[in-house]
Each structure stands twice: as structure tokens, then as C-alpha cells.
Design an enzyme around this catalytic site. Structure first.
Site, PDB file in Angstrom:
ATOM      1  N   LYS A   1      10.875   3.178 -18.339  1.00 42.84           N
ATOM      2  CA  LYS A   1      11.623   2.113 -19.417  1.00 42.84           C
ATOM      3  C   LYS A   1      12.568   3.016 -20.070  1.00 42.84           C
ATOM      4  O   LYS A   1      12.421   4.245 -20.288  1.00 42.84           O
ATOM      5  CB  LYS A   1      10.372   1.838 -20.216  1.00 42.84           C
ATOM      6  CG  LYS A   1       9.142   1.134 -19.657  1.00 42.84           C
ATOM      7  CD  LYS A   1       8.298   0.590 -20.628  1.00 42.84           C
ATOM      8  CE  LYS A   1       6.960   0.152 -20.221  1.00 42.84           C
ATOM      9  NZ  LYS A   1       6.256  -0.311 -21.506  1.00 42.84           N
TER      10      LYS A   1
ATOM     11  N   HIS B   1      15.029   3.398 -25.623  1.00 45.74           N
ATOM     12  CA  HIS B   1      15.747   2.302 -26.586  1.00 45.74           C
ATOM     13  C   HIS B   1      16.112   2.790 -28.093  1.00 45.74           C
ATOM     14  O   HIS B   1      15.405   4.041 -28.465  1.00 45.74           O
ATOM     15  CB  HIS B   1      15.177   0.941 -26.455  1.00 45.74           C
ATOM     16  CG  HIS B   1      13.484   1.282 -26.786  1.00 45.74           C
ATOM     17  ND1 HIS B   1      13.391   1.294 -28.138  1.00 45.74           N
ATOM     18  CD2 HIS B   1      12.502   0.808 -26.247  1.00 45.74           C
ATOM     19  CE1 HIS B   1      12.013   1.078 -28.435  1.00 45.74           C
ATOM     20  NE2 HIS B   1      11.440   0.752 -27.154  1.00 45.74           N
TER      21      HIS B   1
ATOM     22  N   HIS C   1      13.339   4.522 -29.958  1.00 47.32           N
ATOM     23  CA  HIS C   1      12.858   5.679 -29.411  1.00 47.32           C
ATOM     24  C   HIS C   1      13.801   6.886 -30.238  1.00 47.32           C
ATOM     25  O   HIS C   1      13.575   8.086 -30.367  1.00 47.32           O
ATOM     26  CB  HIS C   1      12.788   6.111 -28.165  1.00 47.32           C
ATOM     27  CG  HIS C   1      11.769   5.230 -27.451  1.00 47.32           C
ATOM     28  ND1 HIS C   1      11.844   4.288 -26.284  1.00 47.32           N
ATOM     29  CD2 HIS C   1      10.277   5.305 -27.589  1.00 47.32           C
ATOM     30  CE1 HIS C   1      10.708   3.786 -26.157  1.00 47.32           C
ATOM     31  NE2 HIS C   1       9.835   4.457 -26.800  1.00 47.32           N
TER      32      HIS C   1
HETATM   33  N1  ARG Z   1       0.297   8.595 -30.251  1.00 50.65           N
HETATM   34  C1  ARG Z   1       0.944   7.671 -29.993  1.00 50.65           C
HETATM   35  N2  ARG Z   1       0.663   6.417 -30.062  1.00 50.65           N
HETATM   36  N3  ARG Z   1       2.533   7.660 -30.356  1.00 50.65           N
HETATM   37  C2  ARG Z   1       3.458   6.689 -30.103  1.00 50.65           C
HETATM   38  C3  ARG Z   1       3.666   6.682 -28.760  1.00 50.65           C
HETATM   39  C4  ARG Z   1       4.685   5.519 -28.624  1.00 50.65           C
HETATM   40  C5  ARG Z   1       4.899   4.476 -27.459  1.00 50.65           C
HETATM   41  N4  ARG Z   1       5.117   5.614 -26.168  1.00 50.65           N
HETATM   42  C6  ARG Z   1       5.994   3.532 -27.355  1.00 50.65           C
HETATM   43  O1  ARG Z   1       7.021   3.843 -26.789  1.00 50.65           O
HETATM   44  O2  ARG Z   1       5.638   2.627 -28.103  1.00 50.65           O
END
Ligand code: ARG
Length: 468
Positions: A171, A174, A177
Site C-alpha cells: 500500500k 501516505h 505514515h
Molecule cells: N504497533 C503498531 N500497531 N503500530 C502501528 C502500525 C501502523 C499500521 N501499519 C498502519 O499503517 O496503520
């Protein structure tokens, strides 16, 4: 570092102090790297005889101001807890008694129950500029703050884990992030400058049914050349395409079901179901199923690294949802069951906070599924095992998750589960640093904006404003 500038020598004389006596009396201060520490001490030493309060006590309540018109420091008089006296009246009295001609500080201004202090600019710059020249690159950092025991550096540094960025492979990266990346990196640099041992972790979203779906998409429409050239872009295109197909298919099945048709077989052969089966193979560590996924992951990481390099950011660890082992999750599942935190509900396993925690808090946390009916783990399940695994591995004193506020509830549930498991001390070390939502974007609908140009701009800015 030797003190070579006159002002600081004057200050020591003024207050009849030596660096040794300062270290003894004000152990949290480090005037040789932070000139403001001198000022706080100086104010405390002047005020002690005026107020009859011990200088250490005064020192402990002097604060930074939150606006420049309120001065450089402020003393909240009520914090001194002087019985039977009105803070406002004390403020006026103390301000009047403060020396008229102190070489470093203006006479304070009484503002309600606060005293505002303004530092004299000339002497400050005379002391600051030599200090900056002496300290060079180290200026602005205070490595003492991160010591386990400020009095005994041999005990080592405190350790912090900062988890940030954490994009989802396949993905796009964005704006959310990007914000996590900038904030997380900034915090990590700040802690490093403050002398902590910092571990930077990128917790990739690289696991789950959607990666089964993506593999199906690649088997159907994948293009080897395109994948090699720009993996993130190619995988994203496949992801949007297959999702649209999946949604269409489910809608068609739903319509047939409404007409009264038997859709059992259609559902069993649907893309959604195929994706589930594919992912199941991945969790069973089927080598063939894993091979494709691993390529996606590896190629994405190469691309990410190049982008992070532009931002001057490096991670110590590329962890991710896929790195959480089934064994670790089983272990914690058992522990949760034994400790009465989870219960079964129609074949699924969930944590019912409304039952476990009385009142509003329990209601707010609601219920969270940790194991689906088909036996697969979820985002939350992985986070629980990952958190405990990180503690095991790093024995951190503090851990920060830099994640969008969209996931506030998720992280609150996570920390609460850790607490309910009996790891109160570990839960207390964890902190969620959140930030606002970027509205109107959906990866699945393909409406996400790729932030390429701000990346360049920020990379540039980061080079100039890097802290560490
Ligand atoms: N330990 C965690 N849950 N960290 C956040 C991860 C964020 C997730 N990959 C997202 O893009 O929404």
C-alpha cells in the site's frame, strides 16, 4: 567541560557556589551544558533569603514559560505551599525585595500568583556564545538526562524504543505514515540528544489476509518488470484492482442471496475466501506461499530504505506484523485464557473490557477480538505478542508508538491487556504519541495521494535541522 567564560565565574561567585556544590545541592542540573540551569539556580539562591523557603525547594518549582511575554522562567507561588499567605500578596512583596541591579536577571514581574523572570540578554549571549563554541556539535544536547542514575554514569543509559513510520507494504506510503516518520524520527533524535540509548523500529504492515489477496492478484496480473522497477507502485496497482474485483464479487453474491439463491458455493470460491486460504498457507509457513510474499516485502524494504535515506533516517530494526511468531501468540493466548482475560464467543476469542473493567473505562474500551473463528490471529493479537517480545529483547525503560489518532482505541486496548496480564510495569513504560487524521484517503479505493514532493522538501529541511 571546563568553564571558561567570565559570566559563569561571576555567577558562581555571586551565589557563593562551586560546580561541586551545585552538583551536590541541585543534582538534576547540568550548568556546564545548559546555561539556563545557572539561571534557575541563581534565581533560587536570591529568593531563598527573601522568601524563607529553601533554595532547593524553589528550584524544584521554577518552570519554563509557555509564552515569551511571560518571561523566561516563572515561579508558581502556590506550588511552594506556604500556609496562611495569599500568593498574590507574596508575589508583590518578593518582587519588591528582589535586587534592583542583579547582573543577570531583571527585577521579576508579579502577575497574579506567578512571578515572571526575564533574563538579561547581553550577559546571556556573552556566556552562551563561548559555550556554543566550546561544545560544538554537542551544543544543545544534554547527555546526562538519559542516564539511569545521574549520579553514577557507570550504570549506563536508559533505553527507549521508538516505533514509527510503519507503512503497509503493497500500500502506498501516505501522509499519515509521513507524519509518523517525521514525528518519530524527531523524537528519536531528541532522546538521543538527551543521552538515551535509542532503538528505532519500523513495524511494517506486512501480514494478514490482504497479502493473500495480493498474491492472488500477482499470480493473475503481475508483471515481473514492473515489480522490479517500482515495487510499491506496482503492488499498489494490483492491490486496488483486486480489491475492486473482490468488492464487486461480494456485492453480486449478496444480490443473489437477496433473491433467495443458494450462494454457499459462490462464497467458498470467492476471491475473499481464496485470499483467506492463501493467507492460511502463509501462517502455516508454506514455503511456496511465502516465497512470493517475501519478495514483495524485500523489494518494498529496498525502496523504503532509499526514501528514508533522503530524509536522513535509519532504522535499527525492520520488524513487522509478519515477524510475530505463531508460537509467541499461542503462548500469550494461553496466558490470557489462564488469567481470565479472554473468553470464547461463538468460536472466536475476545477480550471483553466491559466485563473486566467496571464503569466508563470498560465501556469505552469495549470488546476486542483476539482470535477469529477460523483460528487466525489479528492485528491486536500480533501487537500484544510483539510488545512483550520487544520487552524481552530490549528491556526498554520507555517505548513510544507514533501512530495516527485513528488507532487511539487500539493502542489503549493493547496497553490495557498488557496491564491485565499483570505486566503493569511494562504497560506503564509504553506511550502512544498520536497525530490527527488525514481525511478523505482510502488505500483500497485508490484515493490516496502519494507524497513525493513534500518528501524532497522535508528531506532537505531535515538535513539542515537534524538534531542528531
Ligand atoms: N504497533 C503498531 N500497531 N503500530 C502501528 C502500525 C501502523 C499500521 N501499519 C498502519 O499503517 O496503520
Amino acid at each position: 567541560m571546563a568553564l571558561e567564560n567570565k559570566i559563569d565565574q561571576i555567577l558562581l561567585k555571586l551565589d557563593n557556589l562551586t560546580l561541586e556544590s551545585i552538583a551536590e545541592k541541585y543534582p538534576t542540573t547540568h550548568p556546564n551544558v545548559n546555561p539556563y540551569d545557572f539561571y534557575r539556580i541563581h534565581i533560587s539562591e536570591i529568593l531563598a533569603p527573601i522568601t524563607g523557603v529553601a533554595s532547593e525547594k524553589i528550584h524544584s518549582v521554577i518552570q519554563w514559560t509557555n509564552a515569551l511575554d511571560k518571561g523566561d522562567f516563572t515561579l508558581p507561588i502556590p506550588a511552594l505551599r506556604i500556609k496562611g499567605a495569599k500568593p498574590d500578596a507574596l508575589g508583590t512583596e518578593w518582587a519588591a525585595k528582589f535586587p534592583e541591579d542583579d547582573p543577570l536577571i531583571e527585577k521579576p514581574v508579579a502577575a497574579g500568583s506567578f512571578l515572571s523572570f526575564f533574563v538579561k540578554g547581553g550577559p546571556l549571549s556573552q556566556s552562551l556564545i563561548p559555550m556554543i563554541r566550546n561544545l560544538g556539535e554537542e551544543y544543545g544536547r544534554n547527555r546526562f538526562l538519559g542516564l539511569k542514575d545521574p549520579k553514577d554514569p557507570s550504570k549506563g543509559k536508559k533505553r527507549i524504543v521508538v516505533e514509527f513510520s510503519s507503512p503497509n507494504i503493497a500500500k502506498p506510503f501516505h501522509a499519515g505514515h509521513l507524519r509518523s516518520t517525521i514525528i518519530g524520527s524527531f523524537l528519536a533524535n531528541l532522546y538521543e540528544g538527551a543521552g538515551w540509548d535509542v532503538i528505532r523500529i519500523n513495524y511494517l504492515g506486512d501480514w494478514g489476509k490482504q497479502y493473500g489477496l495480493l498474491a492472488l492478484a500477482y499470480e493473475r496480473y503481475g508483471d515481473e518488470e514492473a515489480l522490479k522497477k517500482d515495487p510499491i507502485d506496482h503492488l499498489f496497482r494490483l492491490y486496488v484492482r483486486i480489491n475492486a474485483e473482490k468488492e464487486e464479487e461480494l456485492a453480486a453474491i449478496e444480490a443473489k442471496k437477496k433473491e433467495g439463491q443458494d450462494v454457499t458455493e459462490l462464497l467458498a470460491n470467492s476471491l475473499d475466501e481464496q485470499a483467506r486460504r492463501y493467507f492460511r498457507k502463509m501462517t502455516d509457513r508454506d514455503e511456496k506461499a511465502l516465497a512470493l510474499w517475501k519478495r514483495f516485502r524485500d523489494l518494498s524494504i529496498v525502496r523504503y530504505k532509499a526514501t528514508y535515506a533522503r530524509l536522513n533516517i535509519k532504522f535499527d530494526e525492520y520488524s513487522g506484523e509478519s515477524q510475530v511468531s505463531e508460537e509467541a501468540m499461542e503462548k500469550v493466548a494461553k496466558e490470557m485464557a489462564e488469567k481470565g482475560i479472554t473468553r470464547e464467543d461463538q468460536g472466536a476469542v475476545l477480550v471483553d473490557f466491559t466485563e473486566l473493567i467496571p464503569g466508563k473505562e470498560g465501556k469505552r474500551l469495549g470488546r476486542a477480538v483476539v482470535r477469529k473463528r477460523d483460528g487466525t490471529a489479528l492485528y491486536l493479537t500480533r501487537d500484544i505478542a510483539e510488545l512483550l517480545g520487544r520487552y524481552e529483547k530490549y528491556k526498554f525503560d520507555h517505548m513510544i508508538y507514533v501512530v495516527a489518532s485513528q488507532q487511539d482505541l487500539h493502542l489503549q486496548q493493547l496497553f490495557k491487556i498488557i496491564e491485565l496480564l499483570g505486566y503493569k510495569d511494562i504497560a506503564a513504560r509504553c506511550q502512544h504519541i498520536n497525530f490527527g487524521l488525514v481525511l478523505g484517503m482510502s488505500t483500497r479505493k485508490g484515493t490516496v495521494k502519494l507524497y513525493v514532493s513534500p518528501f524532497y522538501t522535508l528531506a532537505h529541511a531535515n538535513n539542515i535541522t537534524q538534531l542528531g
